[in-house]
Structures are given as C-alpha cells and as structure tokens.
Design a protein around this motif. Sequence first.
Motif, PDB file in Angstrom:
ATOM      1  N   ALA A  18      -3.601   6.166  -2.605  1.00 39.99           N
ATOM      2  CA  ALA A  18      -2.470   5.240  -3.157  1.00 39.99           C
ATOM      3  C   ALA A  18      -1.831   5.851  -4.213  1.00 39.99           C
ATOM      4  O   ALA A  18      -0.657   5.441  -4.626  1.00 39.99           O
ATOM      5  CB  ALA A  18      -3.439   4.224  -3.615  1.00 39.99           C
TER       6      ALA A  18
ATOM      7  N   ALA B 227      -0.048   0.490  -4.020  1.00 38.78           N
ATOM      8  CA  ALA B 227      -1.072  -0.499  -4.420  1.00 38.78           C
ATOM      9  C   ALA B 227      -2.490   0.150  -4.006  1.00 38.78           C
ATOM     10  O   ALA B 227      -2.601   0.420  -3.026  1.00 38.78           O
ATOM     11  CB  ALA B 227      -0.753  -1.630  -4.025  1.00 38.78           C
ATOM     12  N   LYS B 228      -3.318  -0.066  -4.866  1.00 40.14           N
ATOM     13  CA  LYS B 228      -4.656   0.505  -4.601  1.00 40.14           C
ATOM     14  C   LYS B 228      -5.295  -0.934  -3.998  1.00 40.14           C
ATOM     15  O   LYS B 228      -5.037  -1.999  -4.287  1.00 40.14           O
ATOM     16  CB  LYS B 228      -5.390   0.754  -5.762  1.00 40.14           C
ATOM     17  N   ARG B 229      -6.661  -0.767  -3.536  1.00 39.18           N
ATOM     18  CA  ARG B 229      -7.288  -1.653  -2.830  1.00 39.18           C
ATOM     19  C   ARG B 229      -7.815  -2.795  -3.874  1.00 39.18           C
ATOM     20  O   ARG B 229      -7.472  -3.916  -3.728  1.00 39.18           O
ATOM     21  CB  ARG B 229      -8.933  -1.207  -2.363  1.00 39.18           C
TER      22      ARG B 229
ATOM     23  N   LYS C 223       0.811  -1.099   0.091  1.00 43.88           N
ATOM     24  CA  LYS C 223      -0.036  -0.145  -0.245  1.00 43.88           C
ATOM     25  C   LYS C 223       0.928   1.329  -0.030  1.00 43.88           C
ATOM     26  O   LYS C 223       0.590   2.147  -0.711  1.00 43.88           O
ATOM     27  CB  LYS C 223      -0.913   0.076   1.110  1.00 43.88           C
TER      28      LYS C 223
ATOM     29  N   GLU D 199      -9.218   6.872  -0.488  1.00 43.25           N
ATOM     30  CA  GLU D 199      -8.043   6.014  -0.243  1.00 43.25           C
ATOM     31  C   GLU D 199      -7.128   5.543  -1.751  1.00 43.25           C
ATOM     32  O   GLU D 199      -6.131   5.466  -1.718  1.00 43.25           O
ATOM     33  CB  GLU D 199      -8.473   4.582   0.332  1.00 43.25           C
ATOM     34  N   ASP D 200      -7.954   5.568  -2.728  1.00 46.69           N
ATOM     35  CA  ASP D 200      -7.333   5.291  -4.062  1.00 46.69           C
ATOM     36  C   ASP D 200      -6.627   6.512  -4.443  1.00 46.69           C
ATOM     37  O   ASP D 200      -5.696   6.048  -5.048  1.00 46.69           O
ATOM     38  CB  ASP D 200      -8.493   4.518  -5.106  1.00 46.69           C
TER      39      ASP D 200
ATOM     40  N   MET E 271      -7.377  -3.143   4.599  1.00 42.89           N
ATOM     41  CA  MET E 271      -6.492  -2.935   5.578  1.00 42.89           C
ATOM     42  C   MET E 271      -6.079  -1.609   5.657  1.00 42.89           C
ATOM     43  O   MET E 271      -5.723  -1.012   4.667  1.00 42.89           O
ATOM     44  CB  MET E 271      -5.047  -3.824   5.469  1.00 42.89           C
TER      45      MET E 271
ATOM     46  N   TYR F 252       2.363  -0.789 -10.180  1.00 37.03           N
ATOM     47  CA  TYR F 252       0.970  -0.021  -9.836  1.00 37.03           C
ATOM     48  C   TYR F 252       0.865   1.084 -10.382  1.00 37.03           C
ATOM     49  O   TYR F 252      -0.196   1.811 -10.604  1.00 37.03           O
ATOM     50  CB  TYR F 252       0.990   0.091  -8.244  1.00 37.03           C
TER      51      TYR F 252
ATOM     52  N   ARG G  10       0.925   8.290  -3.350  1.00 37.17           N
ATOM     53  CA  ARG G  10       1.902   7.500  -2.568  1.00 37.17           C
ATOM     54  C   ARG G  10       2.855   6.933  -3.563  1.00 37.17           C
ATOM     55  O   ARG G  10       4.115   6.930  -3.675  1.00 37.17           O
ATOM     56  CB  ARG G  10       1.468   6.089  -1.838  1.00 37.17           C
TER      57      ARG G  10
ATOM     58  N   ASN H 132      -5.782  -3.752  -6.316  1.00 34.26           N
ATOM     59  CA  ASN H 132      -4.505  -4.311  -6.704  1.00 34.26           C
ATOM     60  C   ASN H 132      -4.318  -5.609  -5.571  1.00 34.26           C
ATOM     61  O   ASN H 132      -4.128  -6.553  -5.901  1.00 34.26           O
ATOM     62  CB  ASN H 132      -3.369  -3.529  -6.636  1.00 34.26           C
TER      63      ASN H 132
ATOM     64  N   ALA I  88      -7.576  -6.097   1.386  1.00 32.86           N
ATOM     65  CA  ALA I  88      -7.666  -4.678   0.626  1.00 32.86           C
ATOM     66  C   ALA I  88      -8.134  -3.549   1.467  1.00 32.86           C
ATOM     67  O   ALA I  88      -7.759  -2.548   1.307  1.00 32.86           O
ATOM     68  CB  ALA I  88      -8.605  -4.906  -0.447  1.00 32.86           C
TER      69      ALA I  88
END
Lengths: 394, 240
Positions: free
Chosen positions: B85, A310-312, A306, B81-82, A385, B117, B88, A314, A383
Amino acid sequence: MNYGEILITALLSLKSNVLRTALTMLGIIIGIFAVTLILIISQGATSAITSQISSLGTNLLHIQTNKAIPLTFDDANAIRQQIPNIVATDEIVNTSKTVSANGQSNAYQITGVNAAFFNIYDMTLQKGSFFLSDDVIANSTLAVIGSKVSSDLFGTDANPIGQLIQVGNRSFYVVGVLNEKGSSIIGAPDQTIYVPVTTAMNTILGTTTLNSIDVLVETPEQVDLTANQIKQLLLDRHNVVDPTIIKNYAVYTSKELLSTVSNITRILSGVLTGIAGISLLVGGIGIMNIMLVTVTERIKEIGLLKAIGAKRSNILTQFLIESVTLTVSGGLIGTILGIGVGTILSHLLKVPFLLPITSIVFSTVISIIIGLVFGIYPAQRAARMNPIEALRYE
Amino acid sequence: MKNKTAPLISLQNIVKEYQTGDTVFQALKGINLDIYQGEFVAIMGPSGSGKSTTMHIIGALDVPTSGTYLLNNTNVTRYTEDQLAEIRNKEIGFVFQSFNLLPRTTVLKNVERPMMYGNVPVEDREPRAMEMLKLVNLEDKAKSMSNHISGGQIQRVAIARALVMNPSLLLADEPTGNLDSATSHQIMSFFQDLNKQGRTIILITHEPDIAAYANRIIHIKDGLIVTDEINHNVTKAIQK
C-alpha cells in the motif's frame, strides 16, 4: 490520517441516503430514547417520593395491621402508656363511600383519624378548624374535607363550613377545609374526607379493628429501638408465638419505606432498561446489516482507495467512523427526544425534572460501543478486500 | 534502450498462478522485463493475455507466485499488504479506465486523498493539489463534485491525483477506454508531454492507435512477452 476529514467523508456518505440512514438509526434512537426517558422519570419519581417521605420526618413509625393480629384501641393505648419517647400516636381506619351534599354525589376516601393526625402530617386549613381530641372521644359527626372534595360538592366559591354531608346513612358537619396538598404516599388528601376515628369505626364501618397506628417518636435515633419495642409489645399482648406471623408483622419506619420505594424504582427501571437494551441490540444488528450493504455497494471505491495507497487500517477506520457516526447520531437524537418527552411527562406526572447527566454520558458511551461492536465486522471485510478483485467488481 | 544505470522496474522470471479448485491456471509464465527511468512504454495484448496481471504486479496491487520484482533497486516481491500500500501511495500513480474518482467528493479532495494516506501535512495538501490541477488545466473545477465533470476532465483529474505524490511511475490502465477519439488524443498528448518532462509512463492497452503514442511497445500473449520493440512511428501530438 486526518480524522476530521474521515468524519466529513462519513457524514457525506450518510447524507447521500437520508432515508436509509434514518431507518437504520431508528433502533438506536428508540433504545436510547427509552433509556433516557426511563432514567428521567424514575429519577424524578424517586426524588419526589424521597422528599415526601423525608418531609414526613424520619421519626415516624407506621404500624400496619395484619389479619392474624387485629390492631385495636387497646393496643394504641398500651403503646402510649408503655413505650417511652413517644410524642404522639394516631389511630387510622380507611374506607371508601359515596358521599352526597348540596345535590352532588361522589365516591371519596373516608379516613378515620384522631386529632393528632393533622399535626403529624403537617396538614393546614384554608377554612374552619380541625376536630379536637374531645370530639374524637365523643364520637362526634364532624368532618374535615380535602380541597377537591370541597370544590366538587360545594363549588369553588361557596363556604362549606357548617354544611352537612351525607356519608352512607349518616350526616356529618363540615368543620374544616384543607389546603391543597397534592397526592403523595399517604394518599390523596385533597380527595379525602377526614372524620373522627371513633365515629368511623362505630357508625360507618361497624368494626373494632384499626387499619394502622402512626407513632411519632422524639428523635430519629430512637426510631429503630422504639419500633422493636412496639413490635415486641404487640406480639406479647396478642400472645403470638407462630414465627411466620411474627415475621410478617410489620412496623415500618420512614427509613424502611424509603428503601422499599427506592428498591421498587430500581427494579422497575432495571427491567425497563433491559427492554431498552434489547432494542439497542436489535438496532446494532441493523447497523451491522446496513454497513455490510454499504461495504458491498462501495467495493469499487475501496479498490480505488487501496490503489492510491490506503492501508487496511485506513479503510477500517473509515468504515468504523461511519458506523459510529450512525450510532452516535442516533443516540443524540434519542437523548434529545428522551429529554423532550421526559420534560413533558415529568410535568404531567408532577415529579421534579432532573437532567440526567449520567444518562447522557452513558447513552453516548453505549452508542459509541454499539457502533464499534457492530461496525467492526463490516469494516474488517472492507479492509481485507483484495484490491484487484475490488477494482474489477461490477 | 539499455543503459548503465539500474532499471526503474525489473521483472525477473515472473510467474503468476491462479488456483480455481483443483486446476491451476498460469497467467504469467515467466516475464522478464526492464523498464528505465524516463521511458514511455505501452504493454499490449488481447484479453486473457496476461497484460492486466503484469500491470497488477508492476503496480504493487498483487505479488507474483515466483520470480523477482525490483522497483528502484528494491526487492518488493515479498512485501506485505501494508508495505505494498505504501509503494502504491508513494511510487506509483494510477489512472484507470473507469471509476477513477471518489463519488460525493470534490475534485480537489480527490486529488488530496493520496496525501492523506501519505501523511503529508494538512496545510501542504491543498496547495499541492491545486498545483497539480493547474498542470492539467482544471484549477477552475477544483470545487466541483466529481460527478459533475466530463469524461475527459475525469481522466485529467485522475492524472493530477496520480502525480500528486510525485511517484516514480505513472501506470495507466486503458485510460482512454471510455473516451471519444478527440478526447483520447488530448489525453495521450498530455501523457507525451509528461514523458518529455521526464516522467516514466507505462500504458496498458489493447488498441494499437493508443499504443502508438508510446516510445516502446511490448506485446504479451499467453503469459509471455512475444515482442518488445522501439516504436519508430510515434503518433505526434497536434501542436496547438
């Protein structure tokens, strides 16, 4: 995202704990193995029985006796005389007796038939001849024996023609030995002794009741009509009015026999597939359990993934591919084992081996579905977490 | 330190609260901080001071309870959240104290992973990863498994991975915490080199010796910045 790379990652993580992976897959392996084996054997058996029945000809009728309406010679004669389009009829009685000859003794099936029987069932001789209609009328003590009976009693090289065999307290002359035919729905002719039906009834069984009457009809199209005509004739002859007896009185056609057999195999394989399904369900729960363990073991790894972006989706995909890889590998192993054992078993059972393409496709699809269904919950847990908590986890 | 261009990072009155049952704990009580392109900043503080929480917010691993976070002039305070991501992945390169590398994976694949990613075309990944490994002098270890290299090498691979997406910012959280002093010095000198090449680096540490490599040192205590000063006594890398 590159699925090939994720697949390799999944395989590597499965490889890192071979024993656990194998044990986890066991439920799936057993389930898919069972399904594959059941399908192979039931397909083989169905095709064997079907070809046997259709080799009898679809223009054969089989009249089964019933305690309430005992079949007699007079019935057979009436059928011959009053029903049109009949080629041949054959009266049959069955019993089992100890037979001795040449110092050997053994229990065999004794079947009383008339001369038409050998023709109706396409029997061929390796030695001697069949008995004739006149022999049947004359209550002759002649016997046509199956190949196994011959080799059991007289050895493989000896010629049993003209020899005496003792059935109960009566002696019969062997006049013919049948070619090997294998077992089929008409019984095991190799292990049967055929004698004139009259002799069997009068001297062996002491009865006037037949077990069954076979009727050969001219063309398959006439079978259903003839079956109904015979049924009506027999009910009239015996003055039957009780509807339950009428209902249970059976005149089977080959076609009906065929559908009965395929119904039985369908029900049987349905039940067995259900049991295999339970094994698959248990296997799936095992997969879910082990995937939850895997997710817990790899919390730090999930946190790191993450952190590097990495997305959920992924993470979800990665763990789903892992669980599907587990189930599909299990399914493949099960299929291969099933085909292997199925090949051996169909050879032993002497049924044709049919490669179950549908079952391979079905097993693969089922494996994928199990992997997805039971993998989705652990994968979602991974995912969703929280990255900080995952990174901090010790 | 202040200049006319907009800061790379701007934390404006950042508050972070954690709720445990009925009690609310305020980890950050209003942090105001600007960090500019090309700086090498050390954030110091004892454990429980809020330095880790500050790092989590700067690193887009967490969002503040209130306040505003501008990264590259973009308000990322209320990102999903995405979206975080993606920040990041593209804007921040992380180097952690431990568990930096994926197990059962080669050094090369570790460095390639952020590009997976980031939707970098497959054929570009290996050359770019090799380039980064060359930068940290580990191209000969590319095919080694991540658990077969030394602690100092692990941190260098982590740096290579942190740089591979060409981020705006390197965020190092106690990067020398597990290393002996010689290797620590080596890694810190390396950070100094990267900074001289124009990289912005934020270092989280509780060790004054390590913080001394940075050009600006910020002390956090009880959720607030207590000092923020230029380091006039930068530890110099030993010239080889």
